[in-house]
Design a protein around this motif. Sequence first.
Motif, PDB file in Angstrom:
ATOM      1  N   PHE A 134       5.369  11.830  11.812  1.00  0.00           N
ATOM      2  CA  PHE A 134       6.017  11.381  11.070  1.00  0.00           C
ATOM      3  C   PHE A 134       5.830  11.935   9.901  1.00  0.00           C
ATOM      4  N   SER A 135       6.990  12.261   8.899  1.00  0.00           N
ATOM      5  CA  SER A 135       7.074  12.982   7.593  1.00  0.00           C
ATOM      6  C   SER A 135       6.980  11.951   6.857  1.00  0.00           C
ATOM      7  N   ALA A 136       6.688  12.316   5.469  1.00  0.00           N
ATOM      8  CA  ALA A 136       6.421  11.613   4.449  1.00  0.00           C
ATOM      9  C   ALA A 136       7.763  10.631   4.260  1.00  0.00           C
ATOM     10  N   GLN A 137       9.053  11.623   4.150  1.00  0.00           N
ATOM     11  CA  GLN A 137      10.331  11.039   4.064  1.00  0.00           C
ATOM     12  C   GLN A 137      10.576   9.738   5.188  1.00  0.00           C
ATOM     13  N   ASP A 138       9.965  10.200   6.561  1.00  0.00           N
ATOM     14  CA  ASP A 138      10.082   9.082   7.413  1.00  0.00           C
ATOM     15  C   ASP A 138       9.343   7.819   7.010  1.00  0.00           C
ATOM     16  N   LEU A 148      17.550   9.344  13.465  1.00  0.00           N
ATOM     17  CA  LEU A 148      17.584   8.682  12.059  1.00  0.00           C
ATOM     18  C   LEU A 148      16.742   7.955  11.908  1.00  0.00           C
ATOM     19  N   PRO A 149      15.696   7.638  10.940  1.00  0.00           N
ATOM     20  CA  PRO A 149      14.957   6.430  11.139  1.00  0.00           C
ATOM     21  C   PRO A 149      15.449   5.248  11.135  1.00  0.00           C
ATOM     22  N   ALA A 150      14.781   4.344  12.219  1.00  0.00           N
ATOM     23  CA  ALA A 150      15.163   3.190  12.599  1.00  0.00           C
ATOM     24  C   ALA A 150      13.850   2.185  12.537  1.00  0.00           C
ATOM     25  N   PRO A 169       0.644  -1.267   0.135  1.00  0.00           N
ATOM     26  CA  PRO A 169       0.047   0.066   0.090  1.00  0.00           C
ATOM     27  C   PRO A 169       0.882   1.378   0.117  1.00  0.00           C
ATOM     28  N   THR A 170       0.507   2.212  -0.850  1.00  0.00           N
ATOM     29  CA  THR A 170       1.247   3.425  -1.020  1.00  0.00           C
ATOM     30  C   THR A 170       0.920   4.468  -0.120  1.00  0.00           C
ATOM     31  N   ARG A 171      -0.431   4.343   0.321  1.00  0.00           N
ATOM     32  CA  ARG A 171      -0.902   5.569   1.342  1.00  0.00           C
ATOM     33  C   ARG A 171      -0.430   5.464   2.651  1.00  0.00           C
ATOM     34  N   SER A 172      -0.213   6.534   3.373  1.00  0.00           N
ATOM     35  CA  SER A 172       0.508   6.438   4.530  1.00  0.00           C
ATOM     36  C   SER A 172      -1.042   6.650   5.517  1.00  0.00           C
ATOM     37  N   ASN A 173      -0.865   5.767   6.464  1.00  0.00           N
ATOM     38  CA  ASN A 173      -2.001   5.554   7.189  1.00  0.00           C
ATOM     39  C   ASN A 173      -1.470   5.184   8.663  1.00  0.00           C
ATOM     40  N   VAL A 174      -2.520   5.074   9.599  1.00  0.00           N
ATOM     41  CA  VAL A 174      -2.179   4.955  11.088  1.00  0.00           C
ATOM     42  C   VAL A 174      -3.332   3.966  11.596  1.00  0.00           C
ATOM     43  N   VAL A 175      -3.187   3.257  12.747  1.00  0.00           N
ATOM     44  CA  VAL A 175      -4.143   2.650  13.462  1.00  0.00           C
ATOM     45  C   VAL A 175      -4.132   3.350  14.855  1.00  0.00           C
ATOM     46  N   TYR A 176      -5.536   3.450  15.128  1.00  0.00           N
ATOM     47  CA  TYR A 176      -5.482   4.208  16.425  1.00  0.00           C
ATOM     48  C   TYR A 176      -5.996   3.144  17.544  1.00  0.00           C
ATOM     49  N   ILE A 177      -4.845   3.001  18.285  1.00  0.00           N
ATOM     50  CA  ILE A 177      -5.037   2.207  19.626  1.00  0.00           C
ATOM     51  C   ILE A 177      -5.428   2.842  20.830  1.00  0.00           C
ATOM     52  N   THR A 178      -6.611   2.511  21.365  1.00  0.00           N
ATOM     53  CA  THR A 178      -6.995   3.253  22.692  1.00  0.00           C
ATOM     54  C   THR A 178      -6.178   2.680  23.801  1.00  0.00           C
ATOM     55  N   ARG A 185      10.011   2.244   5.324  1.00  0.00           N
ATOM     56  CA  ARG A 185       9.588   1.171   4.289  1.00  0.00           C
ATOM     57  C   ARG A 185      10.962   0.626   3.765  1.00  0.00           C
ATOM     58  N   PHE A 186      11.860   1.348   3.135  1.00  0.00           N
ATOM     59  CA  PHE A 186      12.812   0.788   2.736  1.00  0.00           C
ATOM     60  C   PHE A 186      13.605  -0.212   3.579  1.00  0.00           C
TER      61      PHE A 186
END
Length: 512
Positions: A200-204, A284-286, A93-102, A209-210
Amino acid sequence: MGKSRFHWLCFPLLKLHSNFRRCPLSKRSLIIAIVCLIYLFFVVSQVGHSQQHRARRTDKDNIRHTSGLYDLEINGALSASEDLQTGGSIAVPTRSNVVYITLKSKRLKPVHIRGTIRPKLRRKVRRNKSDDISSTRNKLVSLEQDSGHIKRNFAPKTTRKETRDVNYKLLDIIQKSNDAKADSHISSIRIYSQRAPPWFSAQDVKTMRFLADGKVLRMKEVSRGDVPSLLIFEGETNVPPADQKHAKKTKVCGGQCGIVHRPVDNTEVFAFHLDRVLGLNRTLPAVSRKFSFLHDGQACPVVSWDPSLYQEDFAADRATVRLTWGEYQSSLKQRCWHKNVSPKPGSGCSTVHHYEWSKLVLFDFLLQIHSRLDQSCCGFRPRREDVCVELGHRAECGDQDHVRLANIVYRGHDPRHLVFTDNKGYFDRNEDNLDFRLLEGIKEFPEYAISVLRNRKLREKLLQSLFLDQTYWESQSGRQGIEKLIDVIERRAKVLLTYINAHGIKVLTMNA
């Protein structure tokens, strides 16, 4: 016969009745009262037992109902990812997304994950099993040879300034054929809604993913003299034009690369998410990733490679600020580069902006990282196995002003801002053994980070953030293990807020 049996049964009752009538009136009244009380107690106990049993059944039904909803809440996203892994091959999936955990353990209504999309299934391509088996056997032989060669190269620490390359193409092929996850192109970065968390930024997201799913072309072990060697994997060779502004191709990495750390250094991943949640944006991203030929397939932290941290001569290590503890305290008093005012010549100021130290101290205190500002372990009671004790650095605490800071890193094109690297935190220190020396000289803290701690949003945001990295989440035993780590950070945050109030430390907006 029947009459005699009847008289034999009734004889005790008749005798008891006759004795009862002979008793005085006061005793008869007392006996009647006692019998009534016993009967009343028996009735009340039976009624209470029936009501308790009915309430227990009701509670079990409620628990069964709410636990099902809670499982839907937490595992809904997990089931979606499992469907992706077992249901068929789809594109990442190319869309950036998030799961909301309560944070609630029970919900009256089923959770709704925004923007959840069921993947479309596609037919699997049938292959000849005999061909696959024969090719797999041939590849396994080459895999064992190459993996043995890799382990021999990665294990020792050499002092020669050189770089060793290992061809990884055969390893990558066999990994794809045996790994269903790679075969179906399912990303271990789980994002299910329309956009990623706002910290998170788009670059993050792209870098995560990489690091988690990028194809590995080569593995290298880079020796840097007395400095510990780096294990680097190289991925795509073509860097997008947007990322080429400060990137430079070196002998170490010609494109996108990642630095592979040991499994015990998994705090690098937690530190990255904590940094983004607090709005510091200095790490740095990890991510966490498994390599079948390294560390017995355990999850290893992989940190993004940034060539701008290194000078032209790679053997000279990173661009580092050279300061002693005394010079560092003096620069804090002078507020170097505050309001973009250049310091006076001979003031002893470094190139780092004054606010950067406040961000570094906040980050290091929550994770209890002492390798930067307190390398000699002068501010707490270290253990015998700590490096500062083994190397005898504790003796330097007698002359603290001359103790040198370490690992104060910046990018070559941006000397005003720090980059937090080698973030080895400690979660096993109690509140009575925290390193308060890190806080000395700090008079301000960033407003946004402190607001996250004060509003008690840290747990919720960290859960949402860490859930994205499926490999790290599972390596920490799921939500239960993650919650224990967050408990430690929350207790330290409470201590830090008490310290801020007691010492009158200001909370400022730090945009510099």
